[in-house]
Design a protein around this motif. Structure first.
Motif, short mmCIF file in Angstrom:
data_model
loop_
_atom_site.label_atom_id
_atom_site.label_comp_id
_atom_site.label_asym_id
_atom_site.label_seq_id
_atom_site.Cartn_x
_atom_site.Cartn_y
_atom_site.Cartn_z
N TYR A 246 -5.16 64.50 4.17
CA TYR A 246 -5.45 65.70 4.37
C TYR A 246 -6.96 65.77 5.21
O TYR A 246 -7.06 66.49 6.04
N THR A 247 -7.72 65.10 4.63
CA THR A 247 -9.07 64.97 5.09
C THR A 247 -9.27 63.50 6.03
O THR A 247 -10.31 63.67 6.73
N ALA A 248 -8.33 62.95 5.97
CA ALA A 248 -8.48 61.44 6.47
C ALA A 248 -9.64 60.60 6.08
O ALA A 248 -10.02 59.51 6.72
N GLU A 249 -10.37 60.90 5.17
CA GLU A 249 -11.50 60.04 4.68
C GLU A 249 -10.78 58.82 3.91
O GLU A 249 -9.89 58.87 3.45
N ARG A 250 -11.49 57.52 4.33
CA ARG A 250 -10.84 56.31 4.12
C ARG A 250 -12.09 55.63 3.35
O ARG A 250 -13.08 55.48 3.85
N LYS A 251 -11.40 54.52 2.56
CA LYS A 251 -12.03 53.45 2.11
C LYS A 251 -11.64 52.36 2.02
O LYS A 251 -10.29 52.15 1.30
N VAL A 252 -12.38 50.87 1.92
CA VAL A 252 -11.76 49.80 1.82
C VAL A 252 -11.91 49.47 0.29
O VAL A 252 -13.12 49.48 -0.10
N VAL A 253 -11.11 49.08 -0.32
CA VAL A 253 -10.96 48.88 -1.83
C VAL A 253 -10.80 47.50 -2.30
O VAL A 253 -11.09 47.02 -3.21
N SER A 254 -10.37 46.83 -1.33
CA SER A 254 -10.19 45.32 -1.31
C SER A 254 -10.23 44.46 -0.22
O SER A 254 -9.41 44.69 0.75
N ASN A 255 -11.18 43.53 -0.06
CA ASN A 255 -11.32 42.89 1.02
C ASN A 255 -11.46 41.31 0.76
O ASN A 255 -12.65 40.64 1.40
N PHE A 256 -11.04 40.70 -0.40
CA PHE A 256 -11.18 39.47 -0.80
C PHE A 256 -10.86 38.39 0.47
O PHE A 256 -9.93 38.76 1.03
N PRO A 257 -11.32 37.05 0.49
CA PRO A 257 -10.81 36.06 1.22
C PRO A 257 -9.37 35.95 0.85
O PRO A 257 -8.90 35.99 -0.08
N GLY A 258 -8.67 35.71 2.16
CA GLY A 258 -7.11 35.41 2.02
C GLY A 258 -6.16 36.89 2.00
O GLY A 258 -6.69 37.57 2.62
N ILE A 259 -4.87 36.83 1.38
CA ILE A 259 -4.26 37.78 1.37
C ILE A 259 -4.91 39.13 0.43
O ILE A 259 -5.21 38.74 -0.72
N ASN A 260 -4.76 40.16 0.98
CA ASN A 260 -4.97 41.46 0.15
C ASN A 260 -3.88 42.38 0.67
O ASN A 260 -3.67 42.54 1.72
N GLY A 261 -2.68 42.37 -0.27
CA GLY A 261 -1.46 42.90 0.12
C GLY A 261 -0.77 43.57 -0.95
O GLY A 261 -1.28 43.63 -1.96
N ALA A 262 0.40 44.44 -0.59
CA ALA A 262 1.23 45.15 -1.38
C ALA A 262 0.65 46.16 -2.60
O ALA A 262 0.91 45.93 -3.77
N PRO A 263 -0.12 47.26 -1.96
CA PRO A 263 -0.60 47.94 -2.95
C PRO A 263 0.08 48.69 -3.64
O PRO A 263 1.07 49.45 -2.93
N ALA A 264 0.20 49.20 -5.08
CA ALA A 264 1.09 50.26 -5.47
C ALA A 264 0.11 50.96 -6.62
O ALA A 264 -0.57 50.20 -7.58
N TRP A 265 0.29 52.26 -6.60
CA TRP A 265 -0.61 53.09 -7.54
C TRP A 265 0.25 53.19 -8.77
O TRP A 265 1.20 53.06 -9.13
N SER A 266 -0.84 53.00 -9.85
CA SER A 266 -0.48 53.43 -11.14
C SER A 266 0.13 54.96 -11.49
O SER A 266 -0.19 55.56 -10.61
N PRO A 267 0.87 54.86 -12.39
CA PRO A 267 1.44 56.30 -12.69
C PRO A 267 0.22 57.60 -12.77
O PRO A 267 0.45 58.76 -12.42
N ASP A 268 -0.95 57.15 -13.17
CA ASP A 268 -2.03 58.10 -13.57
C ASP A 268 -3.00 58.09 -12.17
O ASP A 268 -3.87 58.72 -12.07
N GLY A 269 -2.91 57.15 -11.05
CA GLY A 269 -3.47 57.26 -9.91
C GLY A 269 -4.82 56.65 -10.14
O GLY A 269 -5.62 56.69 -9.28
N ARG A 270 -5.06 56.04 -11.15
CA ARG A 270 -6.72 55.42 -11.54
C ARG A 270 -6.51 54.10 -10.99
O ARG A 270 -7.62 53.29 -10.78
N LYS A 271 -5.41 53.20 -10.63
CA LYS A 271 -5.56 51.89 -10.62
C LYS A 271 -4.56 51.64 -9.46
O LYS A 271 -3.43 52.34 -9.05
N LEU A 272 -4.73 50.33 -8.77
CA LEU A 272 -3.51 49.86 -8.04
C LEU A 272 -3.20 48.32 -8.40
O LEU A 272 -4.16 47.62 -9.00
N ALA A 273 -2.12 48.12 -8.36
CA ALA A 273 -1.78 46.56 -8.66
C ALA A 273 -1.53 46.22 -7.26
O ALA A 273 -1.10 46.66 -6.21
N ILE A 274 -2.06 45.13 -7.08
CA ILE A 274 -2.12 44.40 -5.70
C ILE A 274 -1.81 42.98 -5.62
O ILE A 274 -1.71 42.20 -6.83
#
Length: 445
Positions: A246-274
């Motif tokens: 809704y605000t278009a505010e964005r932030k990079v949360v993972s930019n390690f060398p190599g693959i950074n892929g397949a993000p999936a939110w935890s049910p409580d919205g506090r974590k990402l499985a990647i």
């Protein structure tokens, strides 16, 4: 042992795109003959005619759910707009179970007063019904009756809400018509060839959230429906981005060398499985979005990817070829143990759970063709749902009733949908560009 060539090829395929039209038109290919007959009567319009036909939106939602078959307007025996005008016997003769009636009245403010009712054609006894928050005794055939003041630009949204209420009243399950979908389009040769779009579940009210010169992949909704996590290749390397819808505010949360892929939110919205390959091999990690603490989940020479959370947050499922072919595995946080879930067939990937966790949809190979299938988690039996080709990227509706996915139909690349019982199927056509990675939002109200 090296990762299978087939699995690597499938990973490459998941990066490819699907040709469909930007303005989505839904063609139902199977299921209406088994659906429950209902009637959605055109609403009486009082005053200025609104741009949105509320009754038509409700009609379309109910038809596209696969559960209901609204009868053609030409077959309506009458066109009542109030409960008092409904004579039940003519509706019984045409075989409908229920009818939706209503009116839309233009107000001096520019808003509209929308009144609707859901009538059970075969009930006659009196009952108490909830009308605008108040219990009122009415004839037992009135299942719903409500009035709301709606701004002109909110009529379509309110029509979806009516469809949600009607669907729930008739099935006992929450409707998902007020939800949204996200998807990625590719139009090569343009200044911004890659775009991440958000639209209503039926393709209307689409807007571009992100424009980029570089690929965008794997959109995934936060549990509150306010944010999307996705993979961006800005800077010519993969990054995982979280962006407010809704605000278009964005932030990079993972930019390690190599693959950074397949993000999936935890049910409580506090974590990402990647999925990360920063230590050499694609592995599953969990990222705490507040502290940025990173926890490694898998440690294996095979390719581990496509994590998905169990609905209760107790663990993850993911795709791995550690057994020689792509299969679905489960990881339990409490015990730290990993268990293989799929044994039927030699290719199972891209698992997604139904909201209550009784079923899991996935990509399953049958006779050399990739199809969407559903697995019962009690019996572990897998049932193919689709007959399209090269199916991929399944995303399940929050009420667990439908799956949207990418496919090939009649030699064309399209989006498609299928009910989780396999009885209803539809093709979603679009007019130009390429589209991939559909993602269905959670409930938004």
């Amino acid at each position: 042992m090296k990762p299978s060539k087939l699995f690597v090829a499938a990973i490459v395929w998941l990066l490819t795109v699907v040709h469909v039209r930007a303005a989505i038109e839904i063609e139902i290919t199977k299921g209406l003959e088994d659906a429950r007959p209902i009637a959605v009567v055109p609403f009486l319009i009082e005053g200025t005619v609104p741009a949105t036909d509320v009754a038509m939106v409700v009609n379309s939602d109910m038809r596209r759910s696969g559960r209901f078959r609204p009868i053609p307007l030409a077959d309506l025996p009458a066109r009542p707009s109030t409960v008092e005008q409904v004579a039940l016997e003519p509706w019984r003769k045409v075989g409908v179970e229920a009818l939706v009636i209503g009116r839309v009245k233009a107000l001096a403010s520019g808003e509209y007063e929308v009144t609707f009712a859901l009538v059970d054609v075969f009930a006659d006894t009196k009952r108490q019904v909830l009308i605008n928050g108040e219990l009122i005794e009415r004839q037992g055939n009135v299942l719903l009756s409500r009035t709301a003041i709606v701004p002109a630009d909110g009529l379509r949204r309110y029509a979806h809400r009516i469809a949600d209420l009607v669907y729930e009243a008739l099935t006992g399950e929450k409707g998902a018509f007020s939800t949204k979908i996200a998807y990625v389009t590719v139009e090569r040769g343009r200044e911004w060839p890659y775009q991440l779009w958000v639209a209503d579940w039926d393709g209307f009210n689409a807007f571009s959230l992100v424009k980029s010169k570089h690929p965008i992949m794997s959109p995934n909704w936060s549990p509150d429906g306010r944010q999307l996590a996705y993979v961006s290749f800005e800077g010519r390397r993969s990054n995982i981005v979280v962006q407010n819808v809704y605000t278009a505010e964005r932030k990079v949360v993972s930019n390690f060398p190599g693959i950074n892929g397949a993000p999936a939110w935890s049910p409580d919205g506090r974590k990402l499985a990647i999925t990360l390959s920063k230590d050499g091999n694609p592995e599953i990690y969990v990222l705490d979005l507040e502290t940025r603490a990173l926890t490694r989940i898998t440690r294996h020479w095979a390719i581990d990817t496509e994590p998905e959370w169990w609905p209760d947050g107790s663990g993850l499922v993911f795709t791995s070829d550690r057994g020689g072919s792509p299969q679905i595995y489960s990881y339990d946080f409490a015990s730290g143990k990993t268990e293989r879930l799929t044994f039927q067939g030699n290719y199972n990937a891209s698992a997604k759970f139904s909201s209550i966790g009784e079923q899991m949809v996935l990509v399953h190979r049958v006779n050399g063709q990739f199809h969407i299938a559903v697995m019962d988690l009690q019996s572990r039996f897998i049932t193919p749902l689709t007959e399209t080709q090269l199916d991929e990227s399944p995303s399940i509706a929050p009420n667990g009733s439908m799956v949207i996915y990418a496919a090939v139909s009649r030699g064309r690349r399209v989006l498609a949908s299928v009910s989780t019982n396999g009885r209803f199927r539809a093709i979603l056509h679009s007019k130009d560009g390429e589209i991939r990675a559909p993602a269905w939002s959670p409930f938004l109200n």
